[in-house]
Scaffold this active site. Structure first.
Site, PDB file in Angstrom:
ATOM      1  N   ASN A 231       3.862   2.435  -5.118  1.00  0.00           N
ATOM      2  CA  ASN A 231       5.080   1.648  -4.903  1.00  0.00           C
ATOM      3  C   ASN A 231       5.235   0.837  -6.193  1.00  0.00           C
ATOM      4  OD1 ASN A 231       5.148   0.581  -1.393  1.00  0.00           O
ATOM      5  ND2 ASN A 231       4.488   2.500  -2.229  1.00  0.00           N
TER       6      ASN A 231
ATOM      7  N   GLU B  47      -0.519  -8.612  -4.144  1.00  0.00           N
ATOM      8  CA  GLU B  47      -1.566  -7.773  -3.552  1.00  0.00           C
ATOM      9  C   GLU B  47      -2.921  -8.474  -3.562  1.00  0.00           C
ATOM     10  OE1 GLU B  47       0.074  -3.832  -5.603  1.00  0.00           O
ATOM     11  OE2 GLU B  47      -1.499  -3.457  -4.135  1.00  0.00           O
TER      12      GLU B  47
ATOM     13  N   ASN C 173      -5.762  -2.236   1.067  1.00  0.00           N
ATOM     14  CA  ASN C 173      -4.659  -1.311   0.785  1.00  0.00           C
ATOM     15  C   ASN C 173      -5.314   0.072   0.764  1.00  0.00           C
ATOM     16  OD1 ASN C 173      -2.599   0.231  -0.293  1.00  0.00           O
ATOM     17  ND2 ASN C 173      -1.956  -1.328  -1.764  1.00  0.00           N
TER      18      ASN C 173
ATOM     19  N   GLU D 239       1.737   5.311  -1.105  1.00  0.00           N
ATOM     20  CA  GLU D 239       1.026   4.065  -0.800  1.00  0.00           C
ATOM     21  C   GLU D 239       1.847   3.290   0.235  1.00  0.00           C
ATOM     22  OE1 GLU D 239       1.481   1.236  -4.007  1.00  0.00           O
ATOM     23  OE2 GLU D 239      -0.278   0.069  -3.384  1.00  0.00           O
TER      24      GLU D 239
ATOM     25  N   LYS E 172      -8.026   0.595  -2.093  1.00  0.00           N
ATOM     26  CA  LYS E 172      -7.545   0.341  -3.458  1.00  0.00           C
ATOM     27  C   LYS E 172      -8.420  -0.668  -4.191  1.00  0.00           C
ATOM     28  CE  LYS E 172      -3.215  -0.856  -5.838  1.00  0.00           C
ATOM     29  NZ  LYS E 172      -1.774  -1.184  -5.565  1.00  0.00           N
TER      30      LYS E 172
ATOM     31  N   CYS F  19      -1.769   3.741  -6.628  1.00  0.00           N
ATOM     32  CA  CYS F  19      -0.840   3.007  -7.465  1.00  0.00           C
ATOM     33  C   CYS F  19      -1.403   2.467  -8.775  1.00  0.00           C
ATOM     34  CB  CYS F  19      -0.193   1.898  -6.659  1.00  0.00           C
ATOM     35  SG  CYS F  19       1.391   1.463  -7.352  1.00  0.00           S
TER      36      CYS F  19
HETATM   37  N1  ING Z   1       2.461  -1.424  -8.317  1.00  0.00           N
HETATM   38  C1  ING Z   1       2.606  -1.408  -9.711  1.00  0.00           C
HETATM   39  C2  ING Z   1       1.856  -0.297 -10.412  1.00  0.00           C
HETATM   40  O1  ING Z   1       0.773  -0.455 -10.944  1.00  0.00           O
HETATM   41  C3  ING Z   1       2.690  -2.628 -11.787  1.00  0.00           C
HETATM   42  C4  ING Z   1       2.330  -2.735 -10.342  1.00  0.00           C
HETATM   43  C5  ING Z   1       3.933  -2.177 -12.180  1.00  0.00           C
HETATM   44  C6  ING Z   1       1.754  -2.951 -12.732  1.00  0.00           C
HETATM   45  C7  ING Z   1       4.252  -2.080 -13.530  1.00  0.00           C
HETATM   46  C8  ING Z   1       2.041  -2.867 -14.083  1.00  0.00           C
HETATM   47  C9  ING Z   1       3.289  -2.419 -14.490  1.00  0.00           C
HETATM   48  O2  ING Z   1       2.450   0.762 -10.478  1.00  0.00           O
HETATM   49  C10 ING Z   1       1.344  -1.340  -7.530  1.00  0.00           C
HETATM   50  N2  ING Z   1       1.563  -1.372  -6.203  1.00  0.00           N
HETATM   51  O3  ING Z   1       0.215  -1.285  -7.995  1.00  0.00           O
END
Ligand code: ING
Length: 307
Positions: A196, A145, A109, A47, A126, A171
Site C-alpha cells: 500500500n 505503522e 502487519n 498488504e 512485516k 511493502c
Molecule cells: N508504504 C510505503 C512503502 O514503502 C513509503 C511507505 C513510501 C516509504 C514511499 C518510502 C517511500 O512503499 C508501506 N506501507 O510500507
C-alpha cells in the site's frame, strides 16, 4: 517436466473506511474466481487487503483495533478460504493481525500463505515498518505503522510450497536489499509482496513517475540479484481522498517485468512462471557459494546505521 505455475496478482482498488468487511471479502472472492477462470494455481493479494490503509490516521495505539483480525481464518474471511479450497487455488493474504502471545496483546502487519488444499503453510510479519510512531503535523498525511504494529518476529522464511521455494515480504520490505538476500540464501524461487504505497509524499516532493520507478526498480533488482520470481501487488486508488499507487507486477528471475497492472482498481494480472528459470542464474552468475565473500560483508549485520 518443468515446474511451471500460473500466478495471478490480484490488485485491489481503494478500500474506504465505510466499506464493510463483507463487501471487501466479496471483492477478493470475485478476483479469486477470475483467477480460477484463467487457470491460476496461486493468487497474491495486497498488504492490509481487508481494510483501508488506516496508518494514515492518528489514533490511540489500540484505537485502530477495529481494523485488525482476531484470527485467520475468522468468520469474515472463511468464505474466501472455502472458495479458494473449492477452486483448488492457493493464495497469500495481507491483513492486520491482533494476537495474544507471550501473555500480552500484540499487533502485526501480517501475510499468510495458503496452499491449494486450504491449509495455512506460512506466516510472515512485516519487519521494515516505515514512517513514525507519533503525530507529525508537518505531514499531509501520517504514516503511523510504527505506532500500530510491532516489528515482525517471524524473520524472512522460505517454505516448500507450490512445487518450489516460496517466501514473502510486505511493502516497505521490498526497498531493503537484505529482505531479498536473506531469502536468496534459502534458495527462494518466488517472493510474494503486497504493498500500500501513497502516490504523494509531502516531504520528499518526488514525482509520481519517480515513485513508480522506485517501486519497480526495487523489485526488479531483488528478483535479478537473487535469481527469483517476485510478485508485487498493490492496494491502489483513492481511499477517502488519499491516493495509493498501482503498478502491480510479476517480475522474472531475469529482472524483466512479464505482467503489469494498467489501472488503480481491482485488476488481475497473470503470468506463467517457470520456477526452473531460476536455476541457471543460481548456478552461474549468482552462484552464492562460488562467488560471495561474506568475510568482507560484516558491516551489513554488525551495524544498524552509518558509522
Ligand atoms: N508504504 C510505503 C512503502 O514503502 C513509503 C511507505 C513510501 C516509504 C514511499 C518510502 C517511500 O512503499 C508501506 N506501507 O510500507
Amino acid at each position: 517436466m518443468t515446474r511451471r505455475i500460473r500466478i495471478g496478482g490480484a490488485q485491489m482498488g481503494a478500500i474506504s473506511r465505510s466499506d464493510s468487511k463483507k463487501e471487501i471479502v466479496d471483492r477478493l472472492i470475485a478476483l479469486l474466481r477470475q483467477a480460477g477462470e484463467k487457470g491460476c494455481e496461486l493468487v497474491v493479494f495486497p498488504e492490509l487487503a481487508l481494510s483501508t490503509f488506516f496508518p494514515r490516521w492518528y489514533a490511540e495505539r489500540d484505537g485502530m483495533d477495529g481494523y485488525f483480525e482476531d484470527g485467520m481464518p475468522n468468520a469474515a474471511t472463511l468464505p474466501l478460504f472455502e472458495e479458494a479450497r473449492r477452486l483448488g487455488i492457493g493464495f497469500s493474504l495481507g491483513y492486520a493481525e491482533l494476537v495474544r502471545e507471550d501473555g500480552r496483546v500484540r499487533r502485526f502487519n501480517t501475510t499468510v500463505l495458503v496452499e491449494r488444499n486450504g491449509e495455512i503453510v506460512g506466516k510472515y510479519r512485516k519487519i521494515h515498518l516505515p514512517g513514525h510512531a507519533e503525530y507529525e503535523p508537518e505531514r499531509s498525511h501520517q504514516h503511523l505503522e510504527k505506532r500500530y504494529f510491532e516489528v515482525g518476529n517471524t524473520g524472512f522464511q522460505v517454505w516448500d510450497a507450490f512445487g518450489g521455494r516460496v517466501g514473502m515480504a510486505i511493502c516497505n520490505d521490498r526497498r531493503w536489499v537484505e529482505t531479498y538476500r536473506v531469502m536468496g540464501l534459502q534458495d527462494v524461487e518466488l517472493i510474494l509482496i503486497g504493498y500500500n504505497t501513497p502516490v504523494a509524499d509531502s516531504l520528499s516532493g518526488e514525482s509520481e513517475t519517480l515513485r513508480m520507478f522506485h517501486n519497480h526498480l526495487t523489485m526488479q533488482a531483488g528478483a535479478y540479484q537473487n535469481s527469483t520470481w517476485v510478485v508485487g501487488v498493490a492496494k491502489a486508488g483513492v481511499e477517502d481522498g488519499h491516493r495509493l499507487m498501482g503498478g502491480s507486477v510479476i517480475v522474472a528471475p531475469t529482472g524483466e517485468i512479464v505482467a503489469q497492472a494498467m489501472t488503480e482498481g481491482d485488476e488481475l494480472i497473470v503470468a506463467d512462471c517457470d520456477l526452473d528459470r531460476c536455476r541457471y542464474y543460481k548456478s552461474h552468475i549468482f552462484n552464492f557459494a562460488a562467488h560471495r565473500r561474506p568475510e568482507f560483508y560484516q558491516r551489513i549485520t554488525s551495524q544498524t546505521g552509518v558509522e
